[in-house]
Design a protein around this motif. Structure first.
Motif, mmCIF file in Angstrom:
data_model
loop_
_atom_site.group_PDB
_atom_site.id
_atom_site.type_symbol
_atom_site.label_atom_id
_atom_site.label_comp_id
_atom_site.label_asym_id
_atom_site.label_seq_id
_atom_site.Cartn_x
_atom_site.Cartn_y
_atom_site.Cartn_z
ATOM 1 N N SER A 1 0.930 -1.164 -0.024
ATOM 2 C CA SER A 1 0.013 -0.010 -0.058
ATOM 3 C C SER A 1 0.920 1.192 0.112
ATOM 4 C CB SER A 1 -0.836 0.060 1.188
ATOM 5 O OG SER A 1 -1.941 -0.994 1.138
ATOM 6 N N ARG B 1 3.876 1.691 -1.266
ATOM 7 C CA ARG B 1 4.361 1.822 -2.871
ATOM 8 C C ARG B 1 3.204 2.211 -3.639
ATOM 9 N NH1 ARG B 1 9.749 2.698 -3.383
ATOM 10 N NH2 ARG B 1 10.413 2.185 -1.541
ATOM 11 N N GLU B 2 1.967 1.688 -3.381
ATOM 12 C CA GLU B 2 1.020 2.029 -4.342
ATOM 13 C C GLU B 2 0.627 3.684 -4.204
ATOM 14 O OE1 GLU B 2 -3.708 0.944 -5.298
ATOM 15 O OE2 GLU B 2 -2.803 0.795 -3.333
ATOM 16 N N SER B 3 0.515 4.107 -2.744
ATOM 17 C CA SER B 3 0.449 5.332 -2.420
ATOM 18 C C SER B 3 1.558 6.200 -3.211
ATOM 19 C CB SER B 3 0.481 5.702 -1.150
ATOM 20 O OG SER B 3 0.134 6.950 -0.496
ATOM 21 N N HIS C 1 -1.562 5.277 -13.134
ATOM 22 C CA HIS C 1 -1.054 4.756 -11.837
ATOM 23 C C HIS C 1 -0.269 3.341 -11.673
ATOM 24 C CE1 HIS C 1 -2.804 3.852 -7.621
ATOM 25 N NE2 HIS C 1 -1.542 4.165 -7.589
ATOM 26 N N LEU C 2 -0.646 2.787 -12.653
ATOM 27 C CA LEU C 2 0.039 1.247 -12.518
ATOM 28 C C LEU C 2 1.454 1.363 -13.075
ATOM 29 C CD1 LEU C 2 -0.447 -1.757 -11.873
ATOM 30 C CD2 LEU C 2 -1.285 -2.242 -14.109
ATOM 31 N N LEU D 1 3.457 2.622 -10.481
ATOM 32 C CA LEU D 1 3.875 1.411 -9.499
ATOM 33 C C LEU D 1 4.861 0.627 -9.964
ATOM 34 C CD1 LEU D 1 3.303 0.225 -6.826
ATOM 35 C CD2 LEU D 1 1.313 -1.033 -7.808
ATOM 36 N N TRP E 1 -6.855 -1.416 -15.777
ATOM 37 C CA TRP E 1 -5.722 -1.797 -16.040
ATOM 38 C C TRP E 1 -5.657 -2.667 -16.814
ATOM 39 C CZ3 TRP E 1 -4.779 -2.672 -9.791
ATOM 40 C CH2 TRP E 1 -4.610 -1.418 -9.225
ATOM 41 N N LEU F 1 1.827 -7.308 -10.635
ATOM 42 C CA LEU F 1 1.478 -6.268 -9.753
ATOM 43 C C LEU F 1 -0.084 -6.298 -9.593
ATOM 44 C CD1 LEU F 1 3.538 -3.341 -11.302
ATOM 45 C CD2 LEU F 1 3.753 -4.219 -8.935
ATOM 46 N N LEU G 1 -1.887 -6.484 -6.003
ATOM 47 C CA LEU G 1 -2.825 -5.637 -5.391
ATOM 48 C C LEU G 1 -4.294 -6.420 -5.036
ATOM 49 C CD1 LEU G 1 -1.880 -2.528 -7.779
ATOM 50 C CD2 LEU G 1 -1.662 -2.714 -5.136
#
Length: 562
Positions: free
Chosen positions: A307, A309-311, A383-384, A387, A447, A469, A473
């Motif tokens: 989370s 790293r996603e943020s 976003h992805l 990440l 995605w 990924l 997630l």
């Protein structure tokens, strides 16, 4: 045996009248007419004896005993009783100068209230009660309070204070011996040696394993995950996961939690000084509970690290979008200028092209805008892709977590669980290409474009990154929602475990149906509901026909437009 439980001052206070609250005053020191008649049946008792007997009569249900110094009762309680008996409250001072008077009055009050003295049978029942409670709680003060509450509920006069305290101490000792006896089959020579090894300093880590197990992580990082994974591997090497607390029915859950808490509170030296009958149950329950807690800690760190790293990727994405917006200001100004020409009705159509390419805007500005055109954004605004910059960071710990933790789930997580198995196999074999039959049904729509683009371009490395990924997630989200759970976990346990099983529901169904006023038989219940529906519809039809009720049928006529 008394001193470790209560100090002399505490013992003395337990023999006296305590402070009384307003609710207790009203509840216990209110006399019924029958009570008044009992206190002075023939009018032969003096004011002091009447008032003293009343105090004993009201104190026994309140405290479970009557202190010897009846005259020291709460002044508010004495005044309240004196008013009801119509005697002078100060007469209590002359009460009970003879011990026999107090004893006789206590006996009379107990007989009137149907209380019993603590005989051999009553004390045996008290011992059985205390042993059951001592298997759940080891606090002597708590056990003493529970014993007093039990005696009051059983209407047994509390025996001497030292007697009760000694029986509490005896129950604790018996509970400890009972605990060891119930777990004796677990204490093989090999296991005893392993448990004792927890208390010896291990040169590899520079501390005892007991202390090492008690040190929790300070941040969600790959190093922290690996440290907890090392603990999990160590505990599993001791078969602690097989001794999970949920599969140790020989001990009450409260007892298991208590023993594990003691193990964490005591130092290795203190545990070494404990006799084996006390040391081994403590260490066994400690490692069993630690196996559950470390497993939960590993998964929670996995959640937090992913989370984080996603943020961070989301922040990077927003920064990129901000820069993109800044670089697009010139193009926006160009668009405004073009619209001003194209949308102007005063400009003929045949002149629009000339104005755009001529002096109003010019070729140079148009070509410059065309050369700086930005590629279109994916559905998630990148976003992805952001990440993916943390892919190497996540790979530092996610393969170890997936390899060590067993995940389970319901039908909603079927594809995700299959994807996890494929990812485990890829990690174990070192293969890089995701199989063509790998499921993607769990991948969000926003995605899917990344996977499609990677397939079309033949970039198997990019496809592996994005697919992995998405798996990580989706696993995090499924753990949070309960679609995926961990066998042997407490924090991530199967949600169905909190529901009544069909066999347990059968035991509760009759009582539940009685409380809600419904039949326990399904056929009878459906027939009853159908009758209720039929009755309600008949009443509705009658109300609609009369036209003067709270509802009415509208006089609507269809038209051609319908």
């Amino acid at each position: 045996m008394v001193a470790p439980v209560f100090t002399d001052e505490e013992l003395e206070s337990l023999r006296r009248f305590p402070e009384i609250g307003r609710d207790e005053l009203a509840r216990f020191f209110t006399l019924a007419p029958s009570d008044v008649a009992f206190i002075n049946p023939g009018g032969g008792r003096g004011p002091a004896d009447r008032l003293g007997l009343a105090v004993a009569l009201c104190t026994l249900p309140w405290l479970g005993f009557v202190p010897d110094d009846v005259a020291s009762a709460s002044r508010a309680a004495v005044i309240r009783l004196a008013e009801q008996l119509q005697v002078d409250s100060d007469s209590i001072r002359s009460y009970g100068r003879r011990a026999k008077t107090r004893t006789d009055h206590l006996r009379l009050a107990a007989k009137y209230l149907r209380w019993r003295p603590a005989g051999e049978l009553e004390l045996k029942e008290l011992d059985e009660f205390l042993l059951a409670r001592a298997m759940e709680h080891d606090s002597p003060t708590l056990l003493f309070r529970l014993a007093c509450e039990y005696l009051i509920a059983a209407k047994v006069i509390r025996p001497g204070l030292v007697t009760v305290v000694k029986r509490v101490a005896h129950a604790r000792e018996v509970a400890r011996a009972e605990t060891f006896d119930r777990l004796a089959h677990e204490f093989t020579d090999e296991r005893r040696a392993a448990l004792d090894g927890l208390l010896v300093t291990d040169p590899a880590i520079g501390m005892t394993r007991l202390r090492w197990l008690g040190k929790g992580p300070v941040e969600a990082s790959p190093a922290a995950v690996k440290a907890e994974m090392a603990k999990l591997g160590f505990l599993r090497g001791m078969d602690a996961h097989i001794l999970d607390l949920s599969v140790l029915p020989v001990l009450p859950a409260e007892r298991r939690r208590f023993l594990a808490t003691v193990g964490r509170r005591l130092t290795a030296q203190a545990l070494q000084r404990r006799e084996p009958e006390r040391r081994y149950p403590i260490l066994l329950t400690l490692v069993a509970q630690s196996a559950t807690e470390v497993l939960d800690e590993v998964v929670q760190l996995f959640d937090q690290a992913v989370s984080a790293r996603e943020s961070k990727a989301a922040h990077r994405m927003r920064d990129v979008l901000a820069e993109r917006a800044k670089s697009g200001e010139d193009r926006q100004a160009l668009l405004d200028a073009i619209l001003a020409i194209v949308a102007d009705p005063a400009i003929p159509d045949e002149e629009v092209g000339g104005l755009l390419r001529g002096k109003r805007i010019g070729w140079e500005r148009l070509r410059s805008a065309q050369s700086t055109a930005l590629p279109p954004l994916p559905r998630d605004h990148g976003h992805l892709a952001a990440l993916d910059g943390s892919y190497g960071y996540l790979r530092q710990f996610t393969p170890q977590v997936l390899d060590a933790v067993v995940f389970a789930g319901g039908t909603a997580a079927t594809e995700l669980l299959k994807a996890l198995e494929i990812l485990r196999e890829l990690n174990a074999t070192g293969a890089r290409k995701v199989p063509a039959n790998a499921p993607i049904g769990f991948v969000p729509t926003r995605w899917r474009g990344y996977l499609d683009t990677a397939i079309q371009s033949g970039n198997t490395s990019a496809y592996r990154h994005y697919w992995e990924l998405c798996v990580l997630l989706a696993l995090r989200d499924a753990l949070r929602s309960g679609d995926v759970w961990l066998p042997g976990s407490r924090r991530y346990s199967d949600p169905a475990a909190y529901l009544l099983t069909p066999s347990k529901w059968a035991d509760h169904r009759v009582e539940f149906c009685r409380l809600v006023g419904k039949p326990a038989d399904a056929t009878t219940g459906l027939a009853q509901v159908e009758d209720e529906l039929h009755t309600a519809l008949c009443e509705l039809e009658q109300t609609l026909a009369e036209g003067d009720g709270p509802v009415r049928r509208s006089a609507w006529t269809p038209t051609a437009t319908w």
